[in-house]
Design a protein around this motif. Structure first.
Motif, short mmCIF file in Angstrom:
data_model
loop_
_atom_site.label_atom_id
_atom_site.label_comp_id
_atom_site.label_asym_id
_atom_site.label_seq_id
_atom_site.Cartn_x
_atom_site.Cartn_y
_atom_site.Cartn_z
N LEU A 112 0.84 -1.20 0.00
CA LEU A 112 0.00 0.00 0.00
C LEU A 112 0.87 1.25 0.00
CD1 LEU A 112 -2.71 1.44 0.10
CD2 LEU A 112 -2.76 1.06 2.58
N ASP A 113 1.90 1.27 0.82
CA ASP A 113 2.81 2.42 0.84
C ASP A 113 3.47 2.63 -0.52
OD1 ASP A 113 2.20 2.79 3.50
OD2 ASP A 113 4.06 1.92 4.26
N GLN B 114 -9.66 8.26 -7.98
CA GLN B 114 -8.42 8.69 -7.32
C GLN B 114 -8.71 9.73 -6.25
OE1 GLN B 114 -5.14 8.98 -9.94
NE2 GLN B 114 -3.75 9.89 -8.46
N VAL B 115 -9.63 10.64 -6.54
CA VAL B 115 -10.03 11.61 -5.51
C VAL B 115 -10.59 10.87 -4.30
CG1 VAL B 115 -11.67 13.44 -4.93
CG2 VAL B 115 -10.45 13.50 -7.12
N TRP B 116 -11.49 9.91 -4.56
CA TRP B 116 -12.09 9.14 -3.47
C TRP B 116 -11.03 8.41 -2.66
CZ3 TRP B 116 -12.05 3.97 -2.13
CH2 TRP B 116 -12.95 3.59 -1.13
N MET B 117 -10.10 7.76 -3.34
CA MET B 117 -9.10 6.96 -2.65
C MET B 117 -8.17 7.83 -1.81
SD MET B 117 -8.44 3.61 -2.49
CE MET B 117 -8.19 3.74 -0.72
N TYR B 118 -7.72 8.95 -2.36
CA TYR B 118 -6.88 9.86 -1.58
C TYR B 118 -7.61 10.32 -0.33
CZ TYR B 118 -3.03 10.69 -4.95
OH TYR B 118 -1.92 10.58 -5.75
N CYS B 119 -8.87 10.72 -0.50
CA CYS B 119 -9.63 11.23 0.65
C CYS B 119 -9.86 10.15 1.70
CB CYS B 119 -10.97 11.79 0.19
SG CYS B 119 -10.86 13.29 -0.79
N ARG B 120 -10.18 8.94 1.25
CA ARG B 120 -10.43 7.86 2.20
C ARG B 120 -9.16 7.52 3.00
NH1 ARG B 120 -14.58 4.09 3.30
NH2 ARG B 120 -15.85 5.76 2.40
N LEU B 121 -8.03 7.48 2.31
CA LEU B 121 -6.77 7.23 3.02
C LEU B 121 -6.47 8.36 4.00
CD1 LEU B 121 -4.59 5.95 0.03
CD2 LEU B 121 -5.39 4.57 1.96
N TYR B 122 -6.65 9.59 3.54
CA TYR B 122 -6.37 10.75 4.38
C TYR B 122 -7.27 10.77 5.61
CZ TYR B 122 -5.86 15.68 5.73
OH TYR B 122 -5.63 16.84 6.43
N ARG B 123 -8.52 10.40 5.43
CA ARG B 123 -9.51 10.51 6.50
C ARG B 123 -9.41 9.38 7.52
NH1 ARG B 123 -15.07 8.96 7.10
NH2 ARG B 123 -15.16 8.05 5.01
N THR B 124 -8.98 8.20 7.09
CA THR B 124 -9.11 7.03 7.96
C THR B 124 -7.80 6.38 8.38
OG1 THR B 124 -9.33 5.52 6.08
CG2 THR B 124 -11.36 6.52 6.93
N MET B 125 -6.67 6.75 7.79
CA MET B 125 -5.40 6.12 8.16
C MET B 125 -4.38 7.21 8.52
SD MET B 125 -5.08 2.92 5.46
CE MET B 125 -4.23 1.84 6.60
N ASP B 126 -3.90 7.17 9.74
CA ASP B 126 -3.07 8.25 10.26
C ASP B 126 -1.82 8.50 9.42
OD1 ASP B 126 -4.79 8.73 12.33
OD2 ASP B 126 -3.68 7.55 13.81
N GLY C 172 7.55 -0.46 -8.50
CA GLY C 172 6.41 -0.18 -7.66
C GLY C 172 5.10 -0.36 -8.40
N GLU C 173 4.00 -0.37 -7.64
CA GLU C 173 2.65 -0.60 -8.14
C GLU C 173 2.53 -2.01 -8.71
OE1 GLU C 173 -0.32 -0.54 -9.77
OE2 GLU C 173 -1.40 1.01 -8.70
N TRP C 174 1.39 -2.29 -9.36
CA TRP C 174 1.11 -3.63 -9.88
C TRP C 174 0.88 -3.59 -11.38
CZ3 TRP C 174 -2.84 -6.62 -6.32
CH2 TRP C 174 -2.33 -6.67 -5.00
N PHE C 175 1.30 -4.66 -12.03
CA PHE C 175 0.84 -4.90 -13.39
C PHE C 175 -0.62 -5.34 -13.34
CE2 PHE C 175 5.47 -5.93 -13.56
CZ PHE C 175 5.85 -4.86 -14.36
N GLY C 176 -1.33 -5.16 -14.44
CA GLY C 176 -2.75 -5.44 -14.41
C GLY C 176 -3.22 -6.60 -15.25
N TYR C 177 -2.42 -7.00 -16.25
CA TYR C 177 -2.93 -7.93 -17.25
C TYR C 177 -1.92 -9.05 -17.51
CZ TYR C 177 -6.05 -3.96 -18.05
OH TYR C 177 -6.95 -2.94 -17.90
N LEU C 178 -2.31 -10.28 -17.18
CA LEU C 178 -1.47 -11.44 -17.37
C LEU C 178 -2.13 -12.41 -18.34
CD1 LEU C 178 -0.65 -12.21 -13.60
CD2 LEU C 178 0.55 -10.62 -15.13
N THR C 179 -1.33 -13.25 -18.95
CA THR C 179 -1.87 -14.33 -19.77
C THR C 179 -2.50 -15.39 -18.86
OG1 THR C 179 0.14 -15.67 -19.71
CG2 THR C 179 -0.02 -13.98 -21.44
N GLN C 180 -3.16 -16.36 -19.45
CA GLN C 180 -3.74 -17.43 -18.65
C GLN C 180 -2.66 -18.15 -17.84
OE1 GLN C 180 -6.14 -20.31 -20.76
NE2 GLN C 180 -6.31 -21.67 -18.99
N CYS D 166 -8.11 -2.42 -2.15
CA CYS D 166 -7.92 -3.77 -1.62
C CYS D 166 -6.94 -3.76 -0.45
CB CYS D 166 -7.41 -4.68 -2.74
SG CYS D 166 -6.79 -6.28 -2.18
N LEU D 167 -5.80 -3.15 -0.64
CA LEU D 167 -4.76 -3.14 0.40
C LEU D 167 -5.25 -2.38 1.63
CD1 LEU D 167 -1.74 -2.46 -1.99
CD2 LEU D 167 -2.41 -4.66 -1.00
#
Length: 394
Positions: A17-18, A59-71, A357-365, A387-388
């Motif tokens: 997450l960091d 992204q706005v939602w995620m930034y705000c949620r992190l800011y509001r709920t995780m020190d 950093g971050e995650w790839f999004g699309y893998l083969t089977q 998720c994290l």
């Protein structure tokens, strides 16, 4: 052993997450025009300047949620980025539709000119999420009111008259209950009512119940399958559309229902959420040869018509992690924790990029990297951090 393993998983989740937050703080902010770049390559370079309203709102939602709920994320740079993203959305996202009602664009140029509008409700949904969450960290009542007004328009489109979406009614087309619609509305009900008091809670109470009932209609084949699309009379649709399964979507619906069941103390709904919307999609969706969740399936075993059906995408695995950990936390059933660990091992051994950093999004089977960008028209700062963020506290 499970306690130790769960704690080790939590530490990995916290680290990821960091790293994810730092990636988007570093590479996604448009300091010239506002808003966020989302088409970002594996090394952080922007490869397209188009801005997608779904992802701007998320992204706005995620930034705000992190800011509001995780020190540890209560940082000025995160709040200022959220406010700048919100200002960009308010200035450019809303466009006048053909019926005179406000629609939100799907895609904007870098400087905010509308490029494309979808004939769906989802740009508006993520606009609402952004405005409501931003109003919570800024105490801006006008923003909260704006979110609720947009919500009323969506409800009208969904439950009264959809013509404002701009889709023509064609003679061969028939109305469909697509699971995405009640799912998204239920998500918005939970967003708008959180901590808002009885007046707001009562305002959306009936809608929340309606959404749950609409989602439950997707339990088909005598309770043995979750289908993505059903008819308005609660029966299976003909053809490929009716046979379509989306395991990740069903799992996401599962934890939405689980949250609702907790709020209302509904034990029967809790069992349904776990048995039908988690266990069934997992059993049919898990690739027993290569691991990971298929993107799409056909309930009768035909080849799905979606070309990417067999690929392994980041977001279904994110939803599975949330679903099984939430279900385990509520029931303490060891088999649910086993599911979580299986998904965890696949996810964290395939998607994260240890170098950049971050995650790839699309893998083969087979689990090999298919597309190496970190962000695009549909992947932004949302499914991975949500998720994290949701899994870390359990």
């Amino acid at each position: 052993m499970s306690v130790v393993r769960l704690e080790e998983s939590r530490e990995r989740i916290r680290t990821e997450l960091d790293n994810t937050v730092n990636f988007w703080l570093k590479y996604s902010h448009d300091t010239v025009h506002g808003g966020f770049f989302t088409c970002i390559g594996r090394d952080g370079k922007v490869y397209d300047e188009l801005k997608y309203v779904w992802l701007q709102g998320r992204q706005v939602w995620m930034y705000c949620r992190l800011y509001r709920t995780m020190d540890r994320f209560r940082k000025p740079e995160i709040l200022e980025a959220a406010k700048a993203g919100g200002a960009f959305l308010r200035k450019f996202a809303r466009v006048s539709g053909s019926s005179g009602q406000w629609k939100c664009a799907f895609c904007l140029t870098r400087d905010g000119k509308a490029v494309k509008i979808q004939r769906t409700i989802f740009s508006e949904c993520f606009y609402i999420m952004a405005m409501d969450e931003l109003s919570r960290v800024t105490d801006d009542k006008d923003m909260q009111l704006e979110a609720e007004q947009m919500m009323e328009q969506i409800i009208y489109w969904v439950r009264v008259d959809s013509s404002g979406l701009g889709r023509p009614q064609l003679p061969g087309d028939f109305p469909v209950n697509s699971m995405a619609v009640p799912m998204m509305l239920l998500c918005l009900v939970q967003q708008l009512t959180e901590g808002r008091g009885q007046e707001v809670f009562q305002k959306y109470r009936e809608l929340g119940s309606w959404c749950v009932q609409q989602i439950l209609q997707h339990i088909q084949r005598d309770g043995t399958a979750i289908l993505e699309n059903v008819s308005l009379d609660k029966t299976e649709l003909p053809g490929c559309q009716g046979r379509l399964q989306n395991p990740g979507h069903a799992l996401e619906a599962g934890w939405f229902l689980l949250q609702y069941s907790t709020e209302w103390g509904d034990e029967e709904l809790q069992r349904t959420a776990i048995d039908k919307f988690m266990e069934l999609p997992y059993q049919c969706g898990w690739d027993k040869e290569h691991g990971g969740l298929f993107y799409f399936l056909d309930v009768d075993g035909h080849c799905p018509t979606q070309l990417e059906w067999s690929m392994k995408l980041w977001w279904p695995h994110c939803e599975a992690l949330i679903a099984f950990l939430m279900a385990y936390s509520q029931t303490k059933k060891p088999e649910l924790l086993d599911r979580f660990f299986q998904v965890f091992e696949y996810t964290f051994s395939h998607f994260p990029d240890a170098k950049n950093g971050e995650w790839f999004g699309y893998l083969t089977q087979e689990g090999k990297l298919a597309l190496d960008f970190k962000g695009g028209p549909f992947k932004g700062f949302f499914h991975v951090p949500r998720c994290l963020y949701m899994c870390e506290p359990f």
